[in-house]
Motif scaffolding. Sequence first.
Motif, PDB file in Angstrom:
ATOM      1  N   VAL A  46      60.820 -29.299  16.236  1.00  0.00           N
ATOM      2  CA  VAL A  46      61.986 -29.102  15.376  1.00  0.00           C
ATOM      3  C   VAL A  46      62.200 -27.640  15.026  1.00  0.00           C
ATOM      4  O   VAL A  46      63.290 -27.238  14.622  1.00  0.00           O
ATOM      5  N   ASP A  47      61.157 -26.813  15.203  1.00  0.00           N
ATOM      6  CA  ASP A  47      61.305 -25.397  14.905  1.00  0.00           C
ATOM      7  C   ASP A  47      60.152 -24.653  15.561  1.00  0.00           C
ATOM      8  O   ASP A  47      59.088 -25.221  15.820  1.00  0.00           O
ATOM      9  N   SER A  48      60.349 -23.388  15.855  1.00  0.00           N
ATOM     10  CA  SER A  48      59.273 -22.569  16.427  1.00  0.00           C
ATOM     11  C   SER A  48      59.402 -21.155  15.911  1.00  0.00           C
ATOM     12  O   SER A  48      60.500 -20.687  15.594  1.00  0.00           O
ATOM     13  N   VAL A  49      58.276 -20.473  15.820  1.00  0.00           N
ATOM     14  CA  VAL A  49      58.262 -19.080  15.362  1.00  0.00           C
ATOM     15  C   VAL A  49      57.467 -18.263  16.361  1.00  0.00           C
ATOM     16  O   VAL A  49      56.594 -18.787  17.068  1.00  0.00           O
ATOM     17  N   LEU A  50      57.764 -16.990  16.428  1.00  0.00           N
ATOM     18  CA  LEU A  50      57.044 -16.090  17.330  1.00  0.00           C
ATOM     19  C   LEU A  50      55.758 -15.654  16.651  1.00  0.00           C
ATOM     20  O   LEU A  50      55.780 -14.967  15.637  1.00  0.00           O
ATOM     21  N   GLU A  51      54.625 -16.098  17.194  1.00  0.00           N
ATOM     22  CA  GLU A  51      53.346 -15.708  16.632  1.00  0.00           C
ATOM     23  C   GLU A  51      52.966 -14.328  17.136  1.00  0.00           C
ATOM     24  O   GLU A  51      53.456 -13.846  18.155  1.00  0.00           O
ATOM     25  N   ILE A  52      52.039 -13.700  16.430  1.00  0.00           N
ATOM     26  CA  ILE A  52      51.601 -12.361  16.820  1.00  0.00           C
ATOM     27  C   ILE A  52      51.000 -12.364  18.215  1.00  0.00           C
ATOM     28  O   ILE A  52      51.133 -11.414  18.979  1.00  0.00           O
ATOM     29  N   SER A  53      50.351 -13.482  18.597  1.00  0.00           N
ATOM     30  CA  SER A  53      49.722 -13.566  19.917  1.00  0.00           C
ATOM     31  C   SER A  53      50.745 -13.475  21.029  1.00  0.00           C
ATOM     32  O   SER A  53      50.458 -13.015  22.127  1.00  0.00           O
ATOM     33  N   GLU A  54      51.978 -13.895  20.757  1.00  0.00           N
ATOM     34  CA  GLU A  54      53.005 -13.865  21.777  1.00  0.00           C
ATOM     35  C   GLU A  54      53.588 -12.470  21.969  1.00  0.00           C
ATOM     36  O   GLU A  54      54.266 -12.204  22.946  1.00  0.00           O
ATOM     37  N   SER A  55      53.336 -11.582  21.013  1.00  0.00           N
ATOM     38  CA  SER A  55      53.856 -10.219  21.112  1.00  0.00           C
ATOM     39  C   SER A  55      52.863  -9.291  21.807  1.00  0.00           C
ATOM     40  O   SER A  55      53.154  -8.128  22.041  1.00  0.00           O
ATOM     41  N   VAL A  56      51.669  -9.785  22.106  1.00  0.00           N
ATOM     42  CA  VAL A  56      50.644  -9.002  22.801  1.00  0.00           C
ATOM     43  C   VAL A  56      50.528  -9.540  24.220  1.00  0.00           C
ATOM     44  O   VAL A  56      49.944 -10.593  24.448  1.00  0.00           O
ATOM     45  N   ASP A  57      51.080  -8.800  25.173  1.00  0.00           N
ATOM     46  CA  ASP A  57      51.131  -9.303  26.546  1.00  0.00           C
ATOM     47  C   ASP A  57      49.967  -8.767  27.364  1.00  0.00           C
ATOM     48  O   ASP A  57      50.135  -7.908  28.229  1.00  0.00           O
ATOM     49  N   LEU A  58      48.768  -9.271  27.105  1.00  0.00           N
ATOM     50  CA  LEU A  58      47.598  -8.852  27.876  1.00  0.00           C
ATOM     51  C   LEU A  58      47.690  -9.315  29.318  1.00  0.00           C
ATOM     52  O   LEU A  58      47.327  -8.586  30.242  1.00  0.00           O
ATOM     53  N   GLU A  59      48.183 -10.528  29.523  1.00  0.00           N
ATOM     54  CA  GLU A  59      48.216 -11.109  30.863  1.00  0.00           C
ATOM     55  C   GLU A  59      49.182 -10.372  31.791  1.00  0.00           C
ATOM     56  O   GLU A  59      48.980 -10.334  33.001  1.00  0.00           O
ATOM     57  N   GLY A  60      50.232  -9.774  31.232  1.00  0.00           N
ATOM     58  CA  GLY A  60      51.193  -9.066  32.058  1.00  0.00           C
ATOM     59  C   GLY A  60      51.001  -7.560  32.080  1.00  0.00           C
ATOM     60  O   GLY A  60      51.736  -6.841  32.764  1.00  0.00           O
ATOM     61  N   ALA A  61      49.999  -7.057  31.348  1.00  0.00           N
ATOM     62  CA  ALA A  61      49.800  -5.612  31.229  1.00  0.00           C
ATOM     63  C   ALA A  61      49.266  -4.999  32.517  1.00  0.00           C
ATOM     64  O   ALA A  61      48.425  -5.579  33.192  1.00  0.00           O
ATOM     65  N   GLU A  62      49.751  -3.809  32.843  1.00  0.00           N
ATOM     66  CA  GLU A  62      49.250  -3.079  34.006  1.00  0.00           C
ATOM     67  C   GLU A  62      48.089  -2.166  33.637  1.00  0.00           C
ATOM     68  O   GLU A  62      47.274  -1.817  34.488  1.00  0.00           O
ATOM     69  N   ILE A  63      48.025  -1.771  32.366  1.00  0.00           N
ATOM     70  CA  ILE A  63      46.923  -0.930  31.878  1.00  0.00           C
ATOM     71  C   ILE A  63      46.366  -1.559  30.605  1.00  0.00           C
ATOM     72  O   ILE A  63      47.130  -1.878  29.690  1.00  0.00           O
ATOM     73  N   ILE A  64      45.065  -1.763  30.559  1.00  0.00           N
ATOM     74  CA  ILE A  64      44.413  -2.282  29.355  1.00  0.00           C
ATOM     75  C   ILE A  64      43.263  -1.355  28.981  1.00  0.00           C
ATOM     76  O   ILE A  64      42.411  -1.028  29.813  1.00  0.00           O
ATOM     77  N   ILE A  65      43.264  -0.909  27.731  1.00  0.00           N
ATOM     78  CA  ILE A  65      42.171  -0.105  27.192  1.00  0.00           C
ATOM     79  C   ILE A  65      41.431  -0.996  26.204  1.00  0.00           C
ATOM     80  O   ILE A  65      41.999  -1.417  25.197  1.00  0.00           O
ATOM     81  N   ALA A  66      40.187  -1.320  26.515  1.00  0.00           N
ATOM     82  CA  ALA A  66      39.447  -2.284  25.711  1.00  0.00           C
ATOM     83  C   ALA A  66      38.219  -1.652  25.064  1.00  0.00           C
ATOM     84  O   ALA A  66      37.597  -0.746  25.624  1.00  0.00           O
ATOM     85  N   GLY A  67      37.902  -2.142  23.880  1.00  0.00           N
ATOM     86  CA  GLY A  67      36.724  -1.666  23.170  1.00  0.00           C
ATOM     87  C   GLY A  67      35.846  -2.812  22.742  1.00  0.00           C
ATOM     88  O   GLY A  67      36.331  -3.891  22.403  1.00  0.00           O
ATOM     89  N   GLY A  68      34.532  -2.563  22.747  1.00  0.00           N
ATOM     90  CA  GLY A  68      33.572  -3.573  22.312  1.00  0.00           C
ATOM     91  C   GLY A  68      32.815  -3.108  21.089  1.00  0.00           C
ATOM     92  O   GLY A  68      33.151  -2.082  20.476  1.00  0.00           O
ATOM     93  N   ARG A  69      31.772  -3.835  20.751  1.00  0.00           N
ATOM     94  CA  ARG A  69      30.995  -3.514  19.560  1.00  0.00           C
ATOM     95  C   ARG A  69      30.378  -2.120  19.652  1.00  0.00           C
ATOM     96  O   ARG A  69      30.128  -1.472  18.635  1.00  0.00           O
ATOM     97  N   GLY A  70      30.161  -1.647  20.882  1.00  0.00           N
ATOM     98  CA  GLY A  70      29.579  -0.325  21.064  1.00  0.00           C
ATOM     99  C   GLY A  70      30.445   0.807  20.567  1.00  0.00           C
ATOM    100  O   GLY A  70      29.964   1.946  20.424  1.00  0.00           O
ATOM    101  N   VAL A  71      31.708   0.544  20.262  1.00  0.00           N
ATOM    102  CA  VAL A  71      32.583   1.575  19.675  1.00  0.00           C
ATOM    103  C   VAL A  71      32.077   1.957  18.298  1.00  0.00           C
ATOM    104  O   VAL A  71      32.301   3.075  17.833  1.00  0.00           O
ATOM    105  N   GLY A  72      31.408   1.050  17.623  1.00  0.00           N
ATOM    106  CA  GLY A  72      30.713   1.394  16.382  1.00  0.00           C
ATOM    107  C   GLY A  72      31.349   0.959  15.092  1.00  0.00           C
ATOM    108  O   GLY A  72      30.759   0.237  14.304  1.00  0.00           O
ATOM    109  N   THR A  73      32.592   1.378  14.855  1.00  0.00           N
ATOM    110  CA  THR A  73      33.255   1.082  13.582  1.00  0.00           C
ATOM    111  C   THR A  73      34.741   0.807  13.801  1.00  0.00           C
ATOM    112  O   THR A  73      35.305   1.141  14.849  1.00  0.00           O
ATOM    113  N   LYS A  74      35.348   0.219  12.778  1.00  0.00           N
ATOM    114  CA  LYS A  74      36.783  -0.043  12.827  1.00  0.00           C
ATOM    115  C   LYS A  74      37.556   1.266  12.923  1.00  0.00           C
ATOM    116  O   LYS A  74      38.586   1.357  13.601  1.00  0.00           O
TER     117      LYS A  74
END
Length: 318
Positions: free
Chosen positions: A182-210
């Motif tokens: 009956v209704d739908s909203v655009l969630e934040i997950s839909e605005s992040v297009d990881l699957e279609g991205a040509e470049i991804i810069i990723a960080g893990g716990r080894g980055v250290g801090t926020k």
Amino acid sequence: MGCKNVMVYVETAEGKPVNVGLEMLTAAKEIAEKVTAVVIGAADAAATTIAYGADEAITVDAAECNTEAYAAILAELVKKYAPEMLFVGATADGKDLGARVAATLKAGCVTDVIAIKEADGKVVLTTPLYGGSIYSDSVVDGFGIAIVRGGAFKKVDEPDTAKEGAIIAETVAAPELRAKIVDSVLEISESVDLEGAEIIIAGGRGVGTKENYELVKELASLLGGVVGATRPVIEEGWISRAHQVGQSGKIVAPKLYIAFGISGAAQHLSGITGSDYIVAVNKDEEAPIFDVANIAIVGNCIDALQIMIDEVKKMKAE
């Protein structure tokens, strides 16, 4: 050829085919004499499927946009056109849709397919097990459904817009639905297009801090890429779950994947194996991610991040 006809359901978003739909056309062409694309609720996308390899495209209007309705439509098309296999993309909707069609038609269904080949006149579907640590081959007896992982295949680099192919408009009676949207909203997950991205810069716990993680975001912005993350980073609250890459997040296949402070757990590596080029930075020279990286940099990931940011800024200033 392993099949005379393979039907490919090409999911759309905002009227355009999603990447995995176009990628599956490549896979289908390798094993089938004829490839039939199916587009539901977005007839204008049919011509795109022809340009990306389909021999013909079937379009169906659908008043109800949900997997229950779409599954009923696909089941009827399978009955009418009798393909030997149906390919569905392993998106959130695709996994639901493929399972529903399989249940309706009492057909075999193989989920999370990452490779498709022909052997002895039969189609062999390969899937990862135990977080990608081993692989299993399956053969469906009779009509079968393959739910194909995004990034497992590559869509054609240059679509052939001059390619000819029939576009058939079908009408399928709307089923009586048990649930209605009956209704739908655009969630934040839909605005992040990881699957279609040509470049991804990723960080893990080894980055250290926020605070350090802001450097990952800065480099991604400078390169026109999308920010990726591992599950520990999500759990620490450094960035939203929409950015998670891996078995429990998004399966990605960018042209360039740069990983900072990511050791390479099996669940993460299984989500990035479709990447064209992987650069990994980690202080542990035995980090598992180095086994799949094209370039392995042993060192402090924050130092590497800052050096890359400075160099990109210099290039942009020239």
